[in-house]
Design an enzyme around this catalytic site. Structure first.
Site, short mmCIF file in Angstrom:
data_model
loop_
_atom_site.label_atom_id
_atom_site.label_comp_id
_atom_site.label_asym_id
_atom_site.label_seq_id
_atom_site.Cartn_x
_atom_site.Cartn_y
_atom_site.Cartn_z
N GLU A 19 48.52 6.54 -11.56
CA GLU A 19 48.67 5.22 -10.92
C GLU A 19 48.67 4.11 -11.96
OE1 GLU A 19 46.59 4.49 -7.23
OE2 GLU A 19 46.03 2.48 -7.92
N PRO A 75 51.85 -5.13 -14.98
CA PRO A 75 51.19 -5.99 -15.98
C PRO A 75 51.48 -7.47 -15.72
CG PRO A 75 52.35 -4.18 -17.03
CD PRO A 75 52.78 -4.19 -15.60
N ARG A 115 45.76 -2.70 3.67
CA ARG A 115 45.48 -4.08 4.08
C ARG A 115 45.51 -4.99 2.85
NH1 ARG A 115 39.58 -6.10 5.51
NH2 ARG A 115 39.54 -5.97 3.24
N GLN A 140 39.43 6.17 -2.54
CA GLN A 140 38.78 5.24 -3.45
C GLN A 140 38.10 6.05 -4.55
OE1 GLN A 140 38.45 2.35 -4.48
NE2 GLN A 140 36.91 1.19 -3.35
C1 LIG Z 1 44.07 4.44 -2.92
C2 LIG Z 1 43.88 2.95 -2.90
C3 LIG Z 1 44.90 2.12 -3.36
C4 LIG Z 1 44.76 0.72 -3.34
N1 LIG Z 1 45.78 -0.08 -3.81
C5 LIG Z 1 45.67 -1.42 -3.73
C6 LIG Z 1 46.75 -2.28 -4.13
O1 LIG Z 1 47.79 -1.82 -4.59
N2 LIG Z 1 46.59 -3.62 -4.00
C7 LIG Z 1 45.44 -4.18 -3.48
O2 LIG Z 1 45.36 -5.41 -3.37
N3 LIG Z 1 44.40 -3.38 -3.12
C8 LIG Z 1 44.49 -2.04 -3.21
N4 LIG Z 1 43.44 -1.24 -2.81
C9 LIG Z 1 42.21 -1.87 -2.33
C10 LIG Z 1 42.29 -2.13 -0.82
O3 LIG Z 1 43.32 -3.04 -0.56
C11 LIG Z 1 40.96 -2.68 -0.35
O4 LIG Z 1 39.97 -1.70 -0.41
C12 LIG Z 1 40.97 -3.38 0.99
O5 LIG Z 1 39.74 -4.06 1.14
C13 LIG Z 1 41.16 -2.45 2.17
O6 LIG Z 1 42.43 -1.95 2.25
P1 LIG Z 1 42.73 -0.73 3.26
O7 LIG Z 1 44.16 -0.47 3.26
O8 LIG Z 1 41.79 0.36 3.00
O9 LIG Z 1 42.32 -1.49 4.61
P2 LIG Z 1 42.15 -0.97 6.08
O10 LIG Z 1 42.42 0.49 6.16
O11 LIG Z 1 42.90 -1.85 6.98
O12 LIG Z 1 40.63 -1.20 6.39
C14 LIG Z 1 39.60 -1.41 5.48
C15 LIG Z 1 38.31 -1.35 6.25
O13 LIG Z 1 38.27 -2.41 7.20
C16 LIG Z 1 37.76 -1.96 8.44
N5 LIG Z 1 38.80 -2.11 9.46
C17 LIG Z 1 39.97 -2.76 9.30
N6 LIG Z 1 40.67 -2.76 10.44
C18 LIG Z 1 39.94 -2.10 11.33
C19 LIG Z 1 40.14 -1.77 12.70
N7 LIG Z 1 41.25 -2.12 13.35
N8 LIG Z 1 39.18 -1.07 13.30
C20 LIG Z 1 38.08 -0.71 12.66
N9 LIG Z 1 37.84 -0.98 11.37
C21 LIG Z 1 38.76 -1.67 10.72
C22 LIG Z 1 37.33 -0.53 8.18
O14 LIG Z 1 36.00 -0.59 7.76
C23 LIG Z 1 38.17 -0.08 7.05
O15 LIG Z 1 37.62 0.92 6.26
C24 LIG Z 1 43.55 0.15 -2.84
C25 LIG Z 1 42.51 0.99 -2.40
C26 LIG Z 1 42.67 2.37 -2.43
C27 LIG Z 1 41.53 3.24 -1.98
#
Ligand SMILES: Cc1cc2nc3c(=O)[nH]c(=O)nc-3n(C[C@H](O)[C@H](O)[C@H](O)COP(=O)(O)OP(=O)(O)OC[C@H]3O[C@@H](n4cnc5c(N)ncnc54)[C@H](O)[C@@H]3O)c2cc1C
Length: 350
Positions: free
Chosen positions: A22, A26, A111, A215
Protein backbone atom coordinates in the site's frame (compact mmCIF):
# COMPACT_ATOMS: atom_id res chain seq x y z
CA UNK A 1 -5.83 -7.75 -18.62
CA UNK A 2 -7.15 -5.96 -15.56
CA UNK A 3 -8.47 -8.27 -12.92
CA UNK A 4 -10.54 -8.19 -9.77
CA UNK A 5 -8.44 -8.97 -6.75
CA UNK A 6 -11.03 -11.35 -5.29
CA UNK A 7 -10.53 -13.46 -8.43
CA UNK A 8 -6.74 -13.17 -8.18
CA UNK A 9 -6.93 -14.32 -4.56
CA UNK A 10 -9.11 -17.29 -5.44
CA UNK A 11 -6.68 -18.25 -8.23
CA UNK A 12 -3.60 -18.03 -5.98
CA UNK A 13 -2.01 -21.43 -5.41
CA UNK A 14 0.99 -22.82 -3.57
CA UNK A 15 2.05 -22.64 0.07
CA UNK A 16 3.71 -19.23 -0.05
CA UNK A 17 1.39 -16.33 0.79
CA UNK A 18 0.76 -13.55 -1.71
CA UNK A 19 1.77 -10.02 -0.82
CA UNK A 20 0.23 -6.61 -1.50
CA UNK A 21 1.81 -3.17 -1.02
CA UNK A 22 0.00 0.00 0.00
CA UNK A 23 1.21 3.50 -0.93
CA UNK A 24 -0.03 7.03 -0.40
CA UNK A 25 0.09 9.87 -2.95
CA UNK A 26 3.17 11.98 -2.08
CA UNK A 27 2.67 15.68 -1.38
CA UNK A 28 5.38 17.03 -3.71
CA UNK A 29 5.99 16.64 -7.43
CA UNK A 30 9.41 15.14 -6.73
CA UNK A 31 7.81 12.63 -4.39
CA UNK A 32 5.26 11.67 -7.03
CA UNK A 33 7.95 11.22 -9.69
CA UNK A 34 10.03 9.17 -7.29
CA UNK A 35 7.10 6.88 -6.51
CA UNK A 36 6.40 6.41 -10.23
CA UNK A 37 10.07 5.58 -10.84
CA UNK A 38 10.00 2.95 -8.10
CA UNK A 39 6.98 1.09 -9.50
CA UNK A 40 9.03 -1.44 -11.55
CA UNK A 41 10.85 -2.34 -8.30
CA UNK A 42 7.52 -3.13 -6.61
CA UNK A 43 6.36 -4.99 -9.70
CA UNK A 44 9.48 -7.18 -9.57
CA UNK A 45 8.19 -8.64 -6.28
CA UNK A 46 4.90 -9.68 -7.95
CA UNK A 47 2.41 -8.20 -5.48
CA UNK A 48 -1.11 -9.50 -6.06
CA UNK A 49 -2.28 -5.88 -6.03
CA UNK A 50 -1.17 -2.47 -4.82
CA UNK A 51 -3.29 -0.01 -2.86
CA UNK A 52 -3.23 3.74 -3.40
CA UNK A 53 -4.75 5.69 -0.53
CA UNK A 54 -7.06 8.67 -0.80
CA UNK A 55 -5.76 11.82 0.93
CA UNK A 56 -7.58 12.99 4.06
CA UNK A 57 -10.46 15.26 3.11
CA UNK A 58 -10.52 14.21 -0.55
CA UNK A 59 -7.32 16.19 -1.13
CA UNK A 60 -5.75 13.69 -3.55
CA UNK A 61 -8.77 12.64 -5.60
CA UNK A 62 -7.13 13.21 -9.01
CA UNK A 63 -3.66 12.16 -7.92
CA UNK A 64 -4.89 8.88 -6.44
CA UNK A 65 -6.53 8.02 -9.76
CA UNK A 66 -3.47 9.16 -11.75
CA UNK A 67 -1.15 7.01 -9.65
CA UNK A 68 -3.47 4.03 -10.05
CA UNK A 69 -3.30 4.51 -13.83
CA UNK A 70 0.49 4.75 -13.60
CA UNK A 71 0.56 1.53 -11.58
CA UNK A 72 -1.58 -0.18 -14.19
CA UNK A 73 0.77 0.99 -16.93
CA UNK A 74 3.63 -0.55 -14.91
CA UNK A 75 1.78 -3.90 -14.90
CA UNK A 76 0.48 -3.68 -11.34
CA UNK A 77 -3.14 -4.30 -10.29
CA UNK A 78 -4.34 -1.16 -8.51
CA UNK A 79 -6.81 -1.15 -5.62
CA UNK A 80 -8.00 2.46 -5.51
CA UNK A 81 -9.11 3.95 -2.19
CA UNK A 82 -12.13 6.23 -2.25
CA UNK A 83 -13.51 8.09 0.76
CA UNK A 84 -16.67 10.11 1.43
CA UNK A 85 -14.88 12.98 3.23
CA UNK A 86 -15.55 16.29 1.42
CA UNK A 87 -16.81 14.35 -1.57
CA UNK A 88 -20.14 15.49 -2.96
CA UNK A 89 -21.83 12.81 -5.07
CA UNK A 90 -20.60 14.44 -8.35
CA UNK A 91 -16.98 13.99 -7.21
CA UNK A 92 -17.62 10.37 -6.22
CA UNK A 93 -19.17 9.89 -9.66
CA UNK A 94 -16.11 11.44 -11.38
CA UNK A 95 -13.72 9.26 -9.39
CA UNK A 96 -15.63 6.05 -10.15
CA UNK A 97 -16.14 6.92 -13.82
CA UNK A 98 -12.43 7.75 -14.05
CA UNK A 99 -11.57 4.38 -12.54
CA UNK A 100 -13.95 2.56 -14.85
CA UNK A 101 -12.62 4.36 -17.95
CA UNK A 102 -9.05 3.48 -16.92
CA UNK A 103 -9.93 -0.20 -16.47
CA UNK A 104 -9.39 -0.11 -12.71
CA UNK A 105 -11.45 -2.97 -11.27
CA UNK A 106 -10.77 -2.62 -7.54
CA UNK A 107 -12.04 0.01 -5.10
CA UNK A 108 -11.55 0.32 -1.34
CA UNK A 109 -14.80 2.00 -0.23
CA UNK A 110 -14.23 4.05 2.92
CA UNK A 111 -15.85 6.77 4.96
CA UNK A 112 -12.49 8.48 5.45
CA UNK A 113 -10.93 10.42 8.28
CA UNK A 114 -11.91 14.02 9.05
CA UNK A 115 -9.81 16.60 7.15
CA UNK A 116 -6.67 17.78 8.98
CA UNK A 117 -7.50 20.07 11.88
CA UNK A 118 -11.09 18.87 12.16
CA UNK A 119 -11.95 16.55 15.02
CA UNK A 120 -15.42 15.29 14.14
CA UNK A 121 -16.31 13.66 10.86
CA UNK A 122 -19.14 15.34 8.98
CA UNK A 123 -20.77 14.44 5.69
CA UNK A 124 -20.87 17.11 2.96
CA UNK A 125 -24.31 18.23 1.87
CA UNK A 126 -25.90 15.47 -0.19
CA UNK A 127 -22.80 13.29 0.31
CA UNK A 128 -22.48 9.81 1.77
CA UNK A 129 -22.33 9.36 5.54
CA UNK A 130 -20.37 6.13 5.86
CA UNK A 131 -18.61 3.34 3.96
CA UNK A 132 -21.85 1.33 3.98
CA UNK A 133 -23.63 4.12 2.03
CA UNK A 134 -20.77 4.34 -0.46
CA UNK A 135 -20.66 0.56 -0.93
CA UNK A 136 -24.42 0.44 -1.57
CA UNK A 137 -24.08 3.33 -4.04
CA UNK A 138 -21.30 1.61 -6.01
CA UNK A 139 -23.26 -1.62 -6.28
CA UNK A 140 -26.49 0.22 -7.18
CA UNK A 141 -24.76 2.26 -9.90
CA UNK A 142 -22.39 -0.30 -11.39
CA UNK A 143 -23.79 -3.68 -10.35
CA UNK A 144 -21.63 -6.26 -8.59
CA UNK A 145 -19.33 -7.14 -11.50
CA UNK A 146 -17.67 -3.84 -12.43
CA UNK A 147 -15.70 -3.31 -9.21
CA UNK A 148 -14.32 -5.61 -6.54
CA UNK A 149 -15.00 -3.65 -3.35
CA UNK A 150 -12.74 -3.91 -0.31
CA UNK A 151 -13.84 -2.61 3.08
CA UNK A 152 -11.99 -1.67 6.27
CA UNK A 153 -12.16 -3.94 9.33
CA UNK A 154 -11.01 -3.06 12.85
CA UNK A 155 -9.81 -6.02 14.98
CA UNK A 156 -9.70 -3.80 18.08
CA UNK A 157 -12.82 -1.81 17.16
CA UNK A 158 -12.85 1.49 15.25
CA UNK A 159 -10.86 4.16 17.18
CA UNK A 160 -14.13 6.08 17.66
CA UNK A 161 -15.54 3.09 19.54
CA UNK A 162 -12.47 2.63 21.78
CA UNK A 163 -13.29 4.44 25.02
CA UNK A 164 -11.51 5.13 28.29
CA UNK A 165 -11.92 2.42 30.91
CA UNK A 166 -13.64 3.98 33.91
CA UNK A 167 -12.18 3.58 37.38
CA UNK A 168 -13.38 0.33 38.92
CA UNK A 169 -14.83 -0.89 35.57
CA UNK A 170 -14.59 -4.69 35.35
CA UNK A 171 -13.44 -5.95 31.96
CA UNK A 172 -14.60 -9.24 30.44
CA UNK A 173 -11.95 -11.74 29.29
CA UNK A 174 -12.48 -10.61 25.68
CA UNK A 175 -12.18 -6.93 26.62
CA UNK A 176 -8.94 -7.70 28.52
CA UNK A 177 -7.50 -9.15 25.29
CA UNK A 178 -8.36 -5.92 23.42
CA UNK A 179 -7.47 -3.36 26.08
CA UNK A 180 -5.06 -0.58 25.00
CA UNK A 181 -2.76 1.15 27.50
CA UNK A 182 -2.09 4.78 26.62
CA UNK A 183 -0.25 7.48 28.59
CA UNK A 184 -3.42 8.72 30.27
CA UNK A 185 -4.91 5.31 31.07
CA UNK A 186 -6.53 2.24 29.57
CA UNK A 187 -8.97 2.23 26.66
CA UNK A 188 -11.15 -0.52 25.23
CA UNK A 189 -13.89 -1.18 22.70
CA UNK A 190 -16.47 -2.74 25.03
CA UNK A 191 -18.11 -6.06 24.14
CA UNK A 192 -21.38 -4.20 23.47
CA UNK A 193 -19.68 -1.72 21.11
CA UNK A 194 -17.66 -4.51 19.49
CA UNK A 195 -20.90 -6.35 18.71
CA UNK A 196 -22.19 -3.18 16.96
CA UNK A 197 -18.93 -2.94 15.01
CA UNK A 198 -19.29 -6.54 13.84
CA UNK A 199 -22.93 -6.06 12.84
CA UNK A 200 -21.93 -2.99 10.86
CA UNK A 201 -19.05 -4.86 9.19
CA UNK A 202 -21.46 -7.65 8.23
CA UNK A 203 -23.78 -5.00 6.73
CA UNK A 204 -20.88 -3.66 4.60
CA UNK A 205 -20.11 -7.18 3.36
CA UNK A 206 -23.79 -7.91 2.68
CA UNK A 207 -23.98 -4.64 0.73
CA UNK A 208 -21.26 -5.84 -1.64
CA UNK A 209 -17.75 -5.78 -0.11
CA UNK A 210 -15.82 -8.83 -1.34
CA UNK A 211 -12.94 -8.63 1.10
CA UNK A 212 -11.90 -6.98 4.35
CA UNK A 213 -8.54 -5.27 4.83
CA UNK A 214 -7.78 -4.67 8.48
CA UNK A 215 -6.52 -1.71 10.39
CA UNK A 216 -2.97 -2.21 11.67
CA UNK A 217 -2.52 -4.30 14.81
CA UNK A 218 0.51 -5.55 16.75
CA UNK A 219 -1.07 -8.31 18.79
CA UNK A 220 -1.74 -11.32 16.57
CA UNK A 221 -4.08 -12.78 19.25
CA UNK A 222 -6.38 -9.79 18.68
CA UNK A 223 -6.43 -10.56 14.96
CA UNK A 224 -7.16 -14.25 15.73
CA UNK A 225 -10.10 -13.14 17.93
CA UNK A 226 -11.32 -10.94 15.07
CA UNK A 227 -11.25 -13.90 12.64
CA UNK A 228 -13.35 -15.86 15.14
CA UNK A 229 -15.76 -12.93 15.53
CA UNK A 230 -16.13 -12.71 11.73
CA UNK A 231 -17.09 -16.40 11.67
CA UNK A 232 -19.53 -15.88 14.52
CA UNK A 233 -21.25 -13.04 12.62
CA UNK A 234 -21.44 -15.02 9.38
CA UNK A 235 -18.78 -13.00 7.57
CA UNK A 236 -17.22 -15.38 5.07
CA UNK A 237 -15.22 -13.07 2.73
CA UNK A 238 -11.41 -13.10 3.03
CA UNK A 239 -9.97 -11.05 5.90
CA UNK A 240 -6.59 -9.63 4.91
CA UNK A 241 -4.24 -8.56 7.70
CA UNK A 242 -3.03 -4.97 7.24
CA UNK A 243 0.58 -4.85 8.45
CA UNK A 244 2.12 -1.59 9.57
CA UNK A 245 5.79 -2.32 10.03
CA UNK A 246 7.92 -0.44 12.53
CA UNK A 247 10.12 1.92 10.47
CA UNK A 248 10.99 4.57 13.05
CA UNK A 249 10.31 4.88 16.75
CA UNK A 250 8.70 8.37 16.76
CA UNK A 251 6.30 7.57 13.91
CA UNK A 252 5.31 4.29 15.57
CA UNK A 253 4.49 6.04 18.86
CA UNK A 254 2.42 8.78 17.18
CA UNK A 255 0.50 6.41 14.93
CA UNK A 256 -0.33 3.83 17.62
CA UNK A 257 -1.51 6.59 20.00
CA UNK A 258 -3.62 8.23 17.26
CA UNK A 259 -5.30 4.95 16.30
CA UNK A 260 -5.45 3.70 19.93
CA UNK A 261 -3.63 0.52 18.91
CA UNK A 262 -2.83 -2.19 21.44
CA UNK A 263 0.95 -2.63 21.67
CA UNK A 264 2.11 -5.69 23.68
CA UNK A 265 4.61 -4.83 26.43
CA UNK A 266 7.36 -6.95 24.84
CA UNK A 267 7.14 -4.83 21.65
CA UNK A 268 7.02 -1.54 23.56
CA UNK A 269 10.07 -2.53 25.63
CA UNK A 270 11.97 -4.01 22.68
CA UNK A 271 11.55 -0.81 20.68
CA UNK A 272 12.38 1.38 23.67
CA UNK A 273 15.73 -0.41 23.99
CA UNK A 274 16.81 0.44 20.41
CA UNK A 275 14.92 3.67 19.73
CA UNK A 276 18.04 5.90 19.46
CA UNK A 277 19.62 3.75 16.73
CA UNK A 278 17.84 4.07 13.39
CA UNK A 279 19.35 0.92 11.84
CA UNK A 280 18.51 -1.12 14.95
CA UNK A 281 14.90 0.18 14.85
CA UNK A 282 14.58 -0.95 11.22
CA UNK A 283 16.03 -4.37 12.11
CA UNK A 284 13.55 -4.55 14.99
CA UNK A 285 10.77 -3.76 12.48
CA UNK A 286 11.99 -6.53 10.16
CA UNK A 287 12.27 -9.15 12.94
CA UNK A 288 8.89 -8.23 14.45
CA UNK A 289 7.18 -8.04 11.03
CA UNK A 290 8.53 -11.45 9.97
CA UNK A 291 7.47 -13.02 13.28
CA UNK A 292 3.95 -11.59 12.98
CA UNK A 293 3.69 -12.79 9.35
CA UNK A 294 4.70 -16.32 10.41
CA UNK A 295 2.04 -16.28 13.14
CA UNK A 296 -0.55 -15.02 10.64
CA UNK A 297 0.34 -17.73 8.12
CA UNK A 298 -0.03 -20.29 10.93
CA UNK A 299 -3.55 -18.91 11.45
CA UNK A 300 -4.25 -19.69 7.80
CA UNK A 301 -3.73 -16.23 6.23
CA UNK A 302 -3.04 -16.61 2.52
CA UNK A 303 -2.06 -13.00 1.93
CA UNK A 304 -0.10 -10.20 3.62
CA UNK A 305 -1.01 -6.55 2.99
CA UNK A 306 1.91 -4.25 3.84
CA UNK A 307 1.34 -0.57 4.64
CA UNK A 308 4.67 0.54 3.14
CA UNK A 309 4.41 4.28 3.90
CA UNK A 310 6.14 4.51 0.49
CA UNK A 311 9.32 2.99 1.97
CA UNK A 312 10.65 -0.38 0.92
CA UNK A 313 13.57 -1.25 3.19
CA UNK A 314 11.63 -2.81 6.05
CA UNK A 315 8.91 -4.36 3.85
CA UNK A 316 11.48 -5.96 1.58
CA UNK A 317 13.51 -6.95 4.67
CA UNK A 318 10.51 -8.82 6.06
CA UNK A 319 9.94 -10.51 2.70
CA UNK A 320 13.63 -11.54 2.56
CA UNK A 321 13.40 -13.02 6.03
CA UNK A 322 10.30 -15.00 4.99
CA UNK A 323 11.96 -16.20 1.77
CA UNK A 324 9.41 -14.28 -0.32
CA UNK A 325 11.79 -11.76 -1.88
CA UNK A 326 12.90 -12.34 -5.46
CA UNK A 327 16.54 -11.14 -5.52
CA UNK A 328 17.04 -11.86 -9.25
CA UNK A 329 13.92 -9.93 -10.25
CA UNK A 330 14.98 -7.07 -7.96
CA UNK A 331 18.43 -6.97 -9.60
CA UNK A 332 16.89 -7.07 -13.08
CA UNK A 333 14.51 -4.21 -12.21
CA UNK A 334 17.39 -2.17 -10.81
CA UNK A 335 19.47 -2.82 -13.93
CA UNK A 336 16.57 -1.84 -16.20
CA UNK A 337 16.08 1.38 -14.23
CA UNK A 338 19.73 2.32 -14.31
CA UNK A 339 21.23 0.55 -17.36
CA UNK A 340 24.22 2.86 -17.56
CA UNK A 341 24.98 2.65 -13.86
CA UNK A 342 24.59 -1.13 -13.85
CA UNK A 343 26.85 -1.51 -16.90
CA UNK A 344 29.59 0.60 -15.37
CA UNK A 345 29.25 -1.21 -12.03
CA UNK A 346 29.56 -4.51 -13.93
CA UNK A 347 32.66 -3.28 -15.77
CA UNK A 348 34.21 -2.10 -12.51
CA UNK A 349 33.63 -5.41 -10.76
CA UNK A 350 34.79 -7.53 -13.72
C1 LIG B 1 -7.61 -0.69 5.23
C2 LIG B 1 -7.82 0.77 5.53
C3 LIG B 1 -7.58 1.72 4.54
C4 LIG B 1 -7.78 3.09 4.78
N1 LIG B 1 -7.52 4.00 3.78
C5 LIG B 1 -7.78 5.32 4.00
C6 LIG B 1 -7.61 6.28 2.95
O1 LIG B 1 -7.18 5.96 1.85
N2 LIG B 1 -7.91 7.58 3.22
C7 LIG B 1 -8.40 7.98 4.44
O2 LIG B 1 -8.69 9.18 4.62
N3 LIG B 1 -8.56 7.08 5.45
C8 LIG B 1 -8.28 5.77 5.25
N4 LIG B 1 -8.48 4.86 6.26
C9 LIG B 1 -8.93 5.34 7.57
C10 LIG B 1 -10.47 5.37 7.62
O3 LIG B 1 -10.94 6.30 6.68
C11 LIG B 1 -10.90 5.77 9.02
O4 LIG B 1 -10.62 4.75 9.93
C12 LIG B 1 -12.32 6.27 9.16
O5 LIG B 1 -12.46 6.84 10.44
C13 LIG B 1 -13.37 5.18 9.00
O6 LIG B 1 -13.49 4.75 7.71
P1 LIG B 1 -14.33 3.42 7.40
O7 LIG B 1 -14.41 3.25 5.95
O8 LIG B 1 -13.84 2.32 8.23
O9 LIG B 1 -15.73 3.94 7.95
P2 LIG B 1 -17.09 3.19 8.20
O10 LIG B 1 -16.98 1.76 7.83
O11 LIG B 1 -18.18 3.98 7.58
O12 LIG B 1 -17.30 3.29 9.75
C14 LIG B 1 -16.35 3.57 10.72
C15 LIG B 1 -16.99 3.32 12.06
O13 LIG B 1 -18.08 4.22 12.24
C16 LIG B 1 -19.19 3.56 12.82
N5 LIG B 1 -20.31 3.62 11.87
C17 LIG B 1 -20.34 4.36 10.74
N6 LIG B 1 -21.52 4.23 10.12
C18 LIG B 1 -22.25 3.40 10.87
C19 LIG B 1 -23.57 2.88 10.75
N7 LIG B 1 -24.36 3.19 9.72
N8 LIG B 1 -23.98 2.04 11.70
C20 LIG B 1 -23.20 1.72 12.72
N9 LIG B 1 -21.94 2.17 12.88
C21 LIG B 1 -21.48 3.00 11.97
C22 LIG B 1 -18.70 2.17 13.12
O14 LIG B 1 -18.18 2.20 14.41
C23 LIG B 1 -17.58 1.94 12.16
O15 LIG B 1 -16.62 1.03 12.58
C24 LIG B 1 -8.25 3.50 6.06
C25 LIG B 1 -8.48 2.55 7.07
C26 LIG B 1 -8.27 1.20 6.81
C27 LIG B 1 -8.50 0.20 7.91
Amino acid sequence: MAARIDELMAAHSGDAPWVAFEYYPPRTEDGVNNLKKKMPRFKAQKPLYIDMTFGAGGSTSDLTLDLCKEAKAAGLEPNMHLTCTNMPQEKIYEALEGAKAAGIRNIVALRGDPPLGQERWEAVEGGFTCALDLTKHIVKTYGKDQFCISTAGYPEGHPGAIKKVAEGQELSDKEKRRVVSLEDGDYVCSDADFAKEMEYLKAKVDAGASLIITQMFFDVDVFADFLEACKEYGITVPVIPGLMLVQNAGGFGRMTAFCKTRVPTSIREGLEAVKEDDAAVKQFGIDLGAKMCEQLMALGCKGLHFYTLNLEKVTFGVMRKLGLFDEDAAAAAAAAAEPAAAASAGAASA
